[in-house]
Design a protein around this motif. Structure first.
Motif, short mmCIF file in Angstrom:
data_model
loop_
_atom_site.label_atom_id
_atom_site.label_comp_id
_atom_site.label_asym_id
_atom_site.label_seq_id
_atom_site.Cartn_x
_atom_site.Cartn_y
_atom_site.Cartn_z
N GLY A 83 -7.45 3.83 -5.89
CA GLY A 83 -7.08 2.73 -6.80
C GLY A 83 -5.66 2.25 -6.60
N THR A 120 -1.09 0.02 -3.88
CA THR A 120 -2.52 0.29 -3.70
C THR A 120 -2.70 1.61 -2.96
OG1 THR A 120 -2.71 -0.98 -1.64
CG2 THR A 120 -3.10 -2.16 -3.71
N ASN A 166 0.86 -1.18 0.00
CA ASN A 166 0.00 0.00 0.00
C ASN A 166 0.90 1.23 0.00
OD1 ASN A 166 0.77 0.54 2.67
ND2 ASN A 166 -1.01 -0.49 3.54
N GLY A 186 -5.97 2.83 -1.66
CA GLY A 186 -7.30 2.93 -1.10
C GLY A 186 -8.31 3.42 -2.13
P1 ADP Z 1 -4.53 -1.82 2.53
O1 ADP Z 1 -5.82 -2.36 3.09
O2 ADP Z 1 -3.48 -2.87 2.35
O3 ADP Z 1 -4.03 -0.56 3.16
P2 ADP Z 1 -5.72 -0.23 0.41
O4 ADP Z 1 -6.44 0.54 1.45
O5 ADP Z 1 -4.85 0.50 -0.54
O6 ADP Z 1 -4.89 -1.44 1.01
O7 ADP Z 1 -6.85 -1.00 -0.43
C1 ADP Z 1 -6.54 -2.00 -1.37
C2 ADP Z 1 -7.41 -1.83 -2.60
O8 ADP Z 1 -8.80 -1.99 -2.24
C3 ADP Z 1 -7.30 -0.46 -3.27
O9 ADP Z 1 -6.27 -0.46 -4.23
C4 ADP Z 1 -8.67 -0.33 -3.92
O10 ADP Z 1 -8.68 -1.01 -5.16
C5 ADP Z 1 -9.59 -1.05 -2.94
N1 ADP Z 1 -10.17 -0.08 -1.99
C6 ADP Z 1 -9.79 0.14 -0.69
N2 ADP Z 1 -10.52 1.14 -0.13
C7 ADP Z 1 -11.39 1.55 -1.08
C8 ADP Z 1 -12.43 2.56 -1.15
N3 ADP Z 1 -12.70 3.35 -0.10
N4 ADP Z 1 -13.12 2.70 -2.32
C9 ADP Z 1 -12.86 1.91 -3.39
N5 ADP Z 1 -11.90 0.96 -3.40
C10 ADP Z 1 -11.17 0.77 -2.27
#
Ligand code: ADP
Length: 302
Positions: free
Chosen positions: A222, A217, A183, A219
């Protein structure tokens, strides 16, 4: 034909309590009802891939207790082969003690328990030989991660590492990895860049560490896909009203493993995985929030 997916990683019971405010040191507060969910990064990744129809084996360890039974049942219920999940008599199942306050902030204490007893001997050669991709996280001992990656590389598997929970020593694992999934916080820690670093800066930072293929990633923003010298690609998220992003990263990883095992390019696999991550963010829990193929298709048609 779809290749088999091997996941070597953790299984944890997620014990979650809501509280108006976190207790201060020495203070006791009364919280809401306890919820017990199936989690752990390895189990989550395996369930995400299995529920979407992948042929998945999970290598891990639980204790001979009720949480261990709950976890094996949840993972097996997603169609994952749990015959390589060891049951230890002398260790408790891994547990994450999670408190969530009125603002949705959380505090988490993880007790590794049986995850910490996992050893290279728990990974049978037959599991490696039959697989196309290997998924790894850092919730199991490092010698297990190193051994699994080395044996997988020797057998021609694609090795995907999610270096979480992040430790600086993860840098030493990078030469054993084909695809790195991080992330934006982990990318910043690994590369010494800002969390919102430009895609080109991320690609150059990873290249300097010898990592040619990576997904960062972001959140609700994308992800960024880096694949060799080609221009990095920012893949937008699927828009969703986020309810609980617990396990969204693991859902993304499971989906990525599934599509890489099918022979997809990293970019195509990541385009699929953003939909699965969004689905997971739109529902409560970790494994409980992961879609079947049909549920994913309906969600993406909304
Ligand atoms: P981690 O949980 O490891 O911190 P992220 O928060 O980056 O990872 O989330 C992983 C993936 O899940 C993102 O790349 C996205 O594709 C999806 N995702 C996470 N949060 C959201 C959100 N609020 N809206 C849409 N997609 C999300």
């Amino acid at each position: 034909m779809s290749g088999r997916i091997l996941v070597v990683g953790s299984l944890n019971a997620d014990l979650v309590v809501q509280t108006a405010a976190f207790p201060r040191p020495g203070e006791t507060v009364t919280g809401g009802d306890l919820s017990t969910g199936a989690g752990g990064k390895g189990a989550n990744q395996a369930v995400a891939a299995g529920r979407l129809g992948g042929a998945v084996s999970l290598v891990g360890a639980v204790g001979a207790d009720a949480h261990g039974e709950l976890l094996r049942a949840s993972v097996a219920g997603a169609g994952v082969d749990v015959s390589t999940v060891a049951v230890r008599d002398d260790a408790a199942t891994g547990t994450a003690l999670i408190t969530v306050d009125a603002h949705g902030e959380n505090t988490i204490v993880v007790s590794p328990g049986a995850n910490g007893t996992l050893a290279p001997a728990d990974l049978p050669d037959s599991a490696v030989a039959g697989a196309a991709v290997l998924g790894l996280c850092l919730e199991v001992p490092e010698d297990v991660v190193v051994d699994a990656a080395q044996r997988a590389r020797a057998s021609g598997l694609t090795v995907v590492l999610n270096p979480s929970p992040f430790r600086a020593e993860a840098r030493g694992l990078l030469p054993l990895v084909d695809v790195l999934l991080v992330n934006e916080g982990e990318a910043a820690a690994l590369l010494g860049v800002a969390e919102d670093a430009a895609p080109g800066e991320l690609r150059d930072g990873f290249a300097a560490l010898g990592v040619a293929r990576a997904v960062v990633t972001r959140g609700a923003d994308g992800c960024v896909v880096i694949d060799g010298a080609a221009a990095p690609v920012a893949v937008p998220a699927v828009r969703v009203d986020a309810v609980d992003t617990t396990g969204a990263g693991d859902a993304f990883m499971g989906a990525l493993l599934l599509r890489l095992a099918d022979g997809d390019s990293l970019l195509d696999a990541a385009r699929f995985a953003v939909g699965v991550g969004a689905f997971a963010a739109s529902r409560a829990g970790a494994q409980a929030s992961y879609p079947t193929s049909d549920a994913l298709a309906a969600f993406l048609r909304r």
